[in-house]
Structures are given as C-alpha cells and as structure tokens.
Design a protein around this motif. Structure first.
Motif, mmCIF file in Angstrom:
data_model
loop_
_atom_site.group_PDB
_atom_site.id
_atom_site.type_symbol
_atom_site.label_atom_id
_atom_site.label_comp_id
_atom_site.label_asym_id
_atom_site.label_seq_id
_atom_site.Cartn_x
_atom_site.Cartn_y
_atom_site.Cartn_z
ATOM 1 N N ASP A 98 0.854 -1.186 0.000
ATOM 2 C CA ASP A 98 0.000 0.000 0.000
ATOM 3 C C ASP A 98 0.893 1.241 0.000
ATOM 4 O OD1 ASP A 98 -1.747 2.096 0.464
ATOM 5 O OD2 ASP A 98 -2.887 1.023 2.002
ATOM 6 N N GLN A 99 1.105 1.805 -1.176
ATOM 7 C CA GLN A 99 1.994 2.951 -1.305
ATOM 8 C C GLN A 99 1.459 4.186 -0.593
ATOM 9 O OE1 GLN A 99 2.559 3.009 -5.600
ATOM 10 N NE2 GLN A 99 4.609 2.176 -5.300
ATOM 11 N N GLU A 100 0.162 4.255 -0.372
ATOM 12 C CA GLU A 100 -0.426 5.384 0.359
ATOM 13 C C GLU A 100 0.030 5.395 1.819
ATOM 14 O OE1 GLU A 100 -2.409 7.870 -0.911
ATOM 15 O OE2 GLU A 100 -1.962 6.999 -2.865
ATOM 16 N N LYS A 101 0.311 4.229 2.364
ATOM 17 C CA LYS A 101 0.766 4.118 3.754
ATOM 18 C C LYS A 101 2.272 4.319 3.901
ATOM 19 C CE LYS A 101 -2.568 0.815 5.668
ATOM 20 N NZ LYS A 101 -2.653 -0.513 6.306
ATOM 21 N N CYS A 102 3.015 4.140 2.839
ATOM 22 C CA CYS A 102 4.475 4.150 2.898
ATOM 23 C C CYS A 102 5.005 5.464 3.488
ATOM 24 C CB CYS A 102 5.063 3.928 1.507
ATOM 25 S SG CYS A 102 6.866 3.852 1.491
ATOM 26 N N VAL A 103 5.920 5.341 4.460
ATOM 27 C CA VAL A 103 6.533 6.509 5.100
ATOM 28 C C VAL A 103 8.027 6.599 4.780
ATOM 29 C CG1 VAL A 103 4.836 6.698 6.952
ATOM 30 C CG2 VAL A 103 6.860 5.268 7.274
ATOM 31 N N VAL A 104 8.468 5.890 3.772
ATOM 32 C CA VAL A 104 9.817 6.007 3.225
ATOM 33 C C VAL A 104 10.893 5.598 4.240
ATOM 34 C CG1 VAL A 104 11.312 7.498 1.851
ATOM 35 C CG2 VAL A 104 8.886 7.946 1.879
ATOM 36 N N SER A 105 10.620 4.610 5.060
ATOM 37 C CA SER A 105 11.623 4.170 6.035
ATOM 38 C C SER A 105 12.723 3.332 5.390
ATOM 39 C CB SER A 105 10.971 3.380 7.165
ATOM 40 O OG SER A 105 10.577 2.094 6.711
ATOM 41 N N GLY A 106 12.399 2.657 4.288
ATOM 42 C CA GLY A 106 13.382 1.850 3.579
ATOM 43 C C GLY A 106 13.651 0.489 4.191
ATOM 44 N N GLN A 107 12.912 0.117 5.211
ATOM 45 C CA GLN A 107 13.132 -1.172 5.871
ATOM 46 C C GLN A 107 12.867 -2.344 4.940
ATOM 47 O OE1 GLN A 107 14.554 -1.470 9.020
ATOM 48 N NE2 GLN A 107 14.827 0.691 8.526
ATOM 49 N N CYS A 108 11.881 -2.221 4.075
ATOM 50 C CA CYS A 108 11.574 -3.309 3.147
ATOM 51 C C CYS A 108 12.729 -3.519 2.166
ATOM 52 C CB CYS A 108 10.274 -3.045 2.411
ATOM 53 S SG CYS A 108 10.220 -1.510 1.459
ATOM 54 N N LEU A 109 13.284 -2.438 1.693
ATOM 55 C CA LEU A 109 14.403 -2.523 0.762
ATOM 56 C C LEU A 109 15.623 -3.159 1.424
ATOM 57 C CD1 LEU A 109 15.737 -1.900 -1.928
ATOM 58 C CD2 LEU A 109 16.189 0.393 -1.092
ATOM 59 N N LEU A 110 15.875 -2.809 2.659
ATOM 60 C CA LEU A 110 16.996 -3.412 3.388
ATOM 61 C C LEU A 110 16.773 -4.898 3.634
ATOM 62 C CD1 LEU A 110 17.700 -0.601 5.995
ATOM 63 C CD2 LEU A 110 19.082 -1.191 3.993
ATOM 64 N N ALA A 111 15.524 -5.284 3.910
ATOM 65 C CA ALA A 111 15.214 -6.676 4.230
ATOM 66 C C ALA A 111 15.165 -7.573 2.991
ATOM 67 C CB ALA A 111 13.876 -6.756 4.973
ATOM 68 N N ALA A 112 14.651 -7.041 1.887
ATOM 69 C CA ALA A 112 14.472 -7.866 0.676
ATOM 70 C C ALA A 112 14.711 -7.025 -0.580
ATOM 71 C CB ALA A 112 13.073 -8.475 0.662
ATOM 72 N N PRO A 113 15.960 -6.691 -0.871
ATOM 73 C CA PRO A 113 16.255 -5.826 -2.020
ATOM 74 C C PRO A 113 15.946 -6.455 -3.375
ATOM 75 C CG PRO A 113 18.283 -6.665 -1.051
ATOM 76 C CD PRO A 113 17.156 -7.065 -0.140
ATOM 77 N N GLU A 114 15.745 -7.777 -3.414
ATOM 78 C CA GLU A 114 15.378 -8.434 -4.665
ATOM 79 C C GLU A 114 13.904 -8.236 -4.993
ATOM 80 O OE1 GLU A 114 15.791 -10.396 -1.758
ATOM 81 O OE2 GLU A 114 17.938 -10.388 -1.891
ATOM 82 N N VAL A 115 13.130 -7.787 -3.999
ATOM 83 C CA VAL A 115 11.677 -7.695 -4.146
ATOM 84 C C VAL A 115 11.181 -6.248 -4.078
ATOM 85 C CG1 VAL A 115 9.469 -8.439 -3.149
ATOM 86 C CG2 VAL A 115 11.422 -10.002 -3.172
ATOM 87 N N PHE A 116 11.843 -5.412 -3.281
ATOM 88 C CA PHE A 116 11.407 -4.031 -3.064
ATOM 89 C C PHE A 116 12.452 -3.045 -3.564
ATOM 90 C CE2 PHE A 116 9.485 -6.624 0.252
ATOM 91 C CZ PHE A 116 8.151 -6.267 0.174
#
Length: 64
Positions: A6-24
C-alpha cells in the motif's frame, strides 16, 4: 506467496528494501517503495516475511 504494498501508507523508512532488495525498491523522486515482483521465488520468502514484519506502518501484506 503474493505481496501487496500500500503505497499510500508508505513513510519512506526503507526497511523493506533493506530486508528484501530483490523484491522491493524505492522511487527516486520521493522514496516511496514499490514492488519489483508481486510473486517472489521461494528463496526470498523469509526476507519478504521479515520486510512485512519490520514495516513501521504495516504497508506490506502477504497472501500464501
């Protein structure tokens, strides 16, 4: 597994990218996360689950 972000909820913390850079990834213009794939391979399941768990606003939902 199917991922919804849900991009409307995203607060740009970047945690998803750090956890799974192949997916996010994050957009260059505003840092909002986006999916590189909605159905990742079995080799990334643990990382995707971790990304969903560490998202501070719970913007990532998973369907098995």
């Amino acid at each position: 597994m199917k991922i919804q972000l849900d991009q409307e909820k995203c607060v740009v913390s970047g945690q998803c990218l750090l956890a799974a850079p192949e997916v996010f990834d994050q957009r260059d213009e505003d840092g909002i996360a986006f999916l590189l794939t909605e159905s990742p391979g079995a080799d990334t399941v643990a990382e995707v689950r971790h990304a969903a768990a560490v998202c501070p606003v719970l913007a990532i939902t998973l369907e098995d």
